[in-house]
Design an enzyme around this catalytic site. Structure first.
Site, mmCIF file in Angstrom:
data_model
loop_
_atom_site.group_PDB
_atom_site.id
_atom_site.type_symbol
_atom_site.label_atom_id
_atom_site.label_comp_id
_atom_site.label_asym_id
_atom_site.label_seq_id
_atom_site.Cartn_x
_atom_site.Cartn_y
_atom_site.Cartn_z
ATOM 1 N N HIS A 160 -10.837 -8.020 -1.928
ATOM 2 C CA HIS A 160 -9.519 -7.430 -1.699
ATOM 3 C C HIS A 160 -8.474 -8.443 -1.262
ATOM 4 C CE1 HIS A 160 -11.364 -7.072 2.334
ATOM 5 N NE2 HIS A 160 -10.135 -7.165 2.819
ATOM 6 N N ASN A 203 -14.492 9.921 -12.537
ATOM 7 C CA ASN A 203 -14.844 10.016 -11.122
ATOM 8 C C ASN A 203 -13.599 10.111 -10.254
ATOM 9 O OD1 ASN A 203 -17.745 9.451 -11.437
ATOM 10 N ND2 ASN A 203 -17.055 7.430 -12.073
ATOM 11 N N HIS A 205 -8.857 -2.195 2.490
ATOM 12 C CA HIS A 205 -9.551 -3.464 2.744
ATOM 13 C C HIS A 205 -11.050 -3.304 2.515
ATOM 14 C CE1 HIS A 205 -5.844 -5.368 4.302
ATOM 15 N NE2 HIS A 205 -5.545 -4.100 4.534
ATOM 16 N N HIS A 262 -5.265 -14.538 9.693
ATOM 17 C CA HIS A 262 -4.354 -13.394 9.604
ATOM 18 C C HIS A 262 -3.027 -13.719 10.296
ATOM 19 C CE1 HIS A 262 -8.171 -11.384 8.693
ATOM 20 N NE2 HIS A 262 -7.467 -10.383 8.196
ATOM 21 N N HIS A 300 -0.065 -6.511 6.664
ATOM 22 C CA HIS A 300 -1.365 -6.167 7.256
ATOM 23 C C HIS A 300 -1.424 -6.570 8.734
ATOM 24 C CE1 HIS A 300 -5.574 -5.413 7.706
ATOM 25 N NE2 HIS A 300 -5.991 -6.662 7.589
#
Lengths: 260, 413
Positions: free
Chosen positions: A75, A64, A71, A209, A81
């Site tokens: 993950h 494939n 993300h 984050h 990021h």
């Protein structure tokens, strides 16, 4: 560690004395991805396009083509990021130290609170209470937030309302504290992000984050089977794809757990 | 009087599905003047620029004065049925299967005599109204209707061959999230569709109108993300043999052209949703629809695309979107040719800005989603192939006929 010990470890994995728990969702087109307002750039969804399937396009083989954003699925988030980590050294998935890809984990079971409140926020007192029972979180550990969110159907898993997603996560103070006072390696969740669904309204916005990546630490999300891990003692194997200057990647996350 | 058609029984699995056959196809290049009119539902005849006489059939010179100044112009539809013939054993395979078949000679009030397929309620000696229709082979034919509406006239056997009437048909609406999709579902149900399958991508994302859609009788929500090849082929594996009409309501409108966008991500999404989605649908559903073109009252009959009229002429304010629509338009012509052996109509509905969120800043006139839905049903019932809905679309169409270069310049200003 000498050769003998390492081989004993490998034999323990083979014999089942060390159990390998798969913390990964299958990477598939229908798995929810992060939703941003449509005027922003969007993560490409997972697409699996067949090249051949023992047919005229390839008589003896099946394969494939894949497309997906960095993300999507279960993950890994690298420091690059987020804007707070953009200038750090070795901040992308291709340059981060490989030794960080194998590390022990502390698992905080907040499944009862999350079942009561989809907007449940992890706080410092909750972690301190955990430490009373299991000891102080050592440096360079993954902290994994168990909420059993991964057991939900995907509609409830994304839990999107008119005012955005409602999913559990950490508050701002605990993220700063985990990074600065406990020196964690990273923070992992079962939900679509390391941050809570409503974390855009915290200060700073998206504190997981903000503090993790600002401190050069990592995120793991869309984890599952955290209920199979002990509070301490599991070792996480999390090696993202070596994408040039990559900000993250889908990956296979495995936990090594003593069988007894 | 026409007996209303009955809801078809379930298929007898011991019987072979009859394969489609086509009526005679050959036409002169000139005769495609009728094809162009039939595609848009207009009635035209050739008229001589020298002597003003109407003529029929298509010619290269006026039969009255031999002038070559013949052009196709809108013509009056009224005539009188002079004579009729019921063909009981036609030599042609297509009509033999459909015999007895009624045809007649119609004396047009504007002069010529036409050979026409007859609606069963047309009586010899009485007035009729003529239309041009696209038949199963994709060619224009004349069809005579009774002067006034008669009971159940849309259910007439020969007329139903000319149309793609939703009555008792099973329809796939590919995207139920959009206002156009939801209006289309309601309009198609009201037009007598047996089942409407409604595609739903990302079922974990809530959307306005979801509860009402789920509550509708005869509506089945099905998982479908047309940009995902596997999602499309999985759905076709389940319901491909039950889709008589496919309506692609995919809608992915984003403003911007080339230079005010950074990178090609948004273009890729536009291509994924519009063009590749179309490809996936066609490859998954097209072959079985083409094979089921003669499968009884609920034969496979039509494929409907909703295209921007800016597929015909780029509107730089939505320039990349226009280009993705142009790609779909080109592909639709390929699909039309490839579905023709099945007698499946490919209907393109061209709209200007629709009154939806992504055209928020565009001033009126904008097309209401309900108007799009009604135009779709009307096109299916009348068997048209190219439909322009709303003032903007009609305006662009007319201006393109007059001066395409002017349209290009003006849309770019």
């Amino acid at each position: 560690m000498d050769t003998k010990s390492l081989l004993e470890f490998a034999e323990a994995v083979a014999s089942g004395a060390v159990r390998v728990v798969d913390l990964t969702f299958t990477l598939s087109p229908d798995f929810p991805v992060i939703v941003l307002p449509p005027e922003f750039g969007q993560a490409a969804p997972v697409r699996i396009q067949r090249i051949s399937h023992y047919d005229e396009a390839g008589p003896a083989w099946y394969w494939n083509n894949l497309t997906f954003g960095e993300h999507t699925g279960t993950h890994f988030d690298a420091p690059i990021h987020w804007f707070t980590g953009k200038d750090l050294p070795n901040n992308s998935v291709d340059t981060l130290p490989v030794r960080d890809m194998i590390a022990p984990a502390c698992v905080l079971d907040c499944s009862a609170q999350a079942a009561q409140d989809p907007d449940f926020l992890l706080t410092i007192p909750i972690v301190e209470a955990w430490e009373k029972q299991h000891g102080r979180i050592p440096e360079r550990r993954w902290v994994l937030l168990r909420t059993d969110w991964s057991k939900k159907g995907w509609h409830d898993y994304a839990n999107l309302k008119d005012d955005g997603a409602h999913t559990p996560g950490p508050d701002a103070a605990v993220m700063r504290w985990l990074v600065e006072e406990r020196g964690v390696l990273g923070f992992g969740t079962e939900t679509i992000g390391t941050d809570a669904g409503q974390a855009g309204h915290l200060n700073p916005p998206y504190p997981a984050h903000h503090f993790l990546h600002g401190g050069g630490r990592y995120g793991l999300q869309c984890l599952r089977n955290l209920d199979q891990l002990p509070a301490t003692g599991a070792v996480i194997f999390a090696a993202p794809l070596k994408i040039q200057n990559g900000s993250g990647s889908p990956l296979r996350v495995l936990a090594l757990v003593p069988a007894r | 009087m026409i007996e209303p058609i009955a809801r078809p029984l379930r298929k007898n699995p011991l019987k072979r599905t009859r394969l489609p056959t086509l009526p005679p196809r050959a036409r002169s290049r000139t005769a495609h003047g009728f094809t162009a009119a039939a595609a848009e539902g207009r009635f035209v005849l050739q008229r001589c620029g020298a002597c003003s006489e109407f003529s029929y059939p298509a010619r290269d010179a006026c039969p009255v004065c031999l002038s070559a100044e013949l052009s196709f112009v809108d013509a009056p539809r009224r005539g009188t049925l002079l004579s009729e013939t019921t063909v009981r054993l036609p030599a042609d395979v297509h009509f033999r299967e459909r015999a007895p078949w009624r045809i007649g000679l119609v004396g047009m009030e504007c002069g010529p005599t036409m050979v026409a397929h007859l609606h069963a309620d047309c009586e010899e000696g009485l007035p009729v109204l003529m239309s041009l229709q696209i038949d199963n082979s994709g060619q224009a034919v004349a069809f005579a209707h009774p002067e006034h509406e008669t009971p159940n006239m849309a259910d007439e056997r020969q007329w139903r061959e000319m149309t793609a009437d939703p009555k008792f048909r099973r329809i796939l609406v590919t995207n139920g999230r959009s206002a156009v999709g939801q209006e289309a579902v309601a309009a198609l149900k009201a037009a007598g569709a047996t089942t409407v399958f409604v595609g739903m991508a990302d079922p974990w994302k809530p959307f306005p109108g979801e509860d009402a859609l789920r509550a509708l009788q005869g509506v089945q929500i099905v998982p479908l993300d047309i940009a995902d090849e596997k999602s499309v082929s999985d759905l076709a594996a389940d319901i491909g043999g039950k889709v008589d009409i496919l309506l692609n309501t995919t809608e992915h409108v984003r403003p911007g052209g080339l230079l005010n966008r950074r990178g090609a991500n948004v273009m890729r999404e536009e291509i994924d949703q519009a063009y590749l989605g179309f490809v996936h649908l066609a490859q998954a559903f097209g072959p079985v629809m083409r094979m089921r073109g003669a499968d009884g009252v609920n034969s496979a009959v039509a494929w409907v695309n909703i295209l921007s009229v800016y597929s015909l002429a780029n509107w730089p304010a939505f320039g990349a979107y226009s280009a993705s629509q142009a790609a779909c338009l080109s592909l639709s012509h390929c699909l039309r040719a490839e579905l023709r052996p099945g007698g499946i109509k490919v209907i393109n509905l061209f709209a200007g800005p629709i009154d939806t969120e992504w055209f928020q800043t565009v001033p009126p006139p904008k097309v209401a989603p309900r108007a799009v839905a009604n135009a779709i049903v009307s096109a299916l019932k009348s068997g048209r192939e190219d439909v322009f809905v709303g003032d903007v679309a009609e305006d662009v169409r007319q201006r393109l006929v007059d001066n395409p270069k002017a349209v290009e310049r003006e849309l770019g200003d």
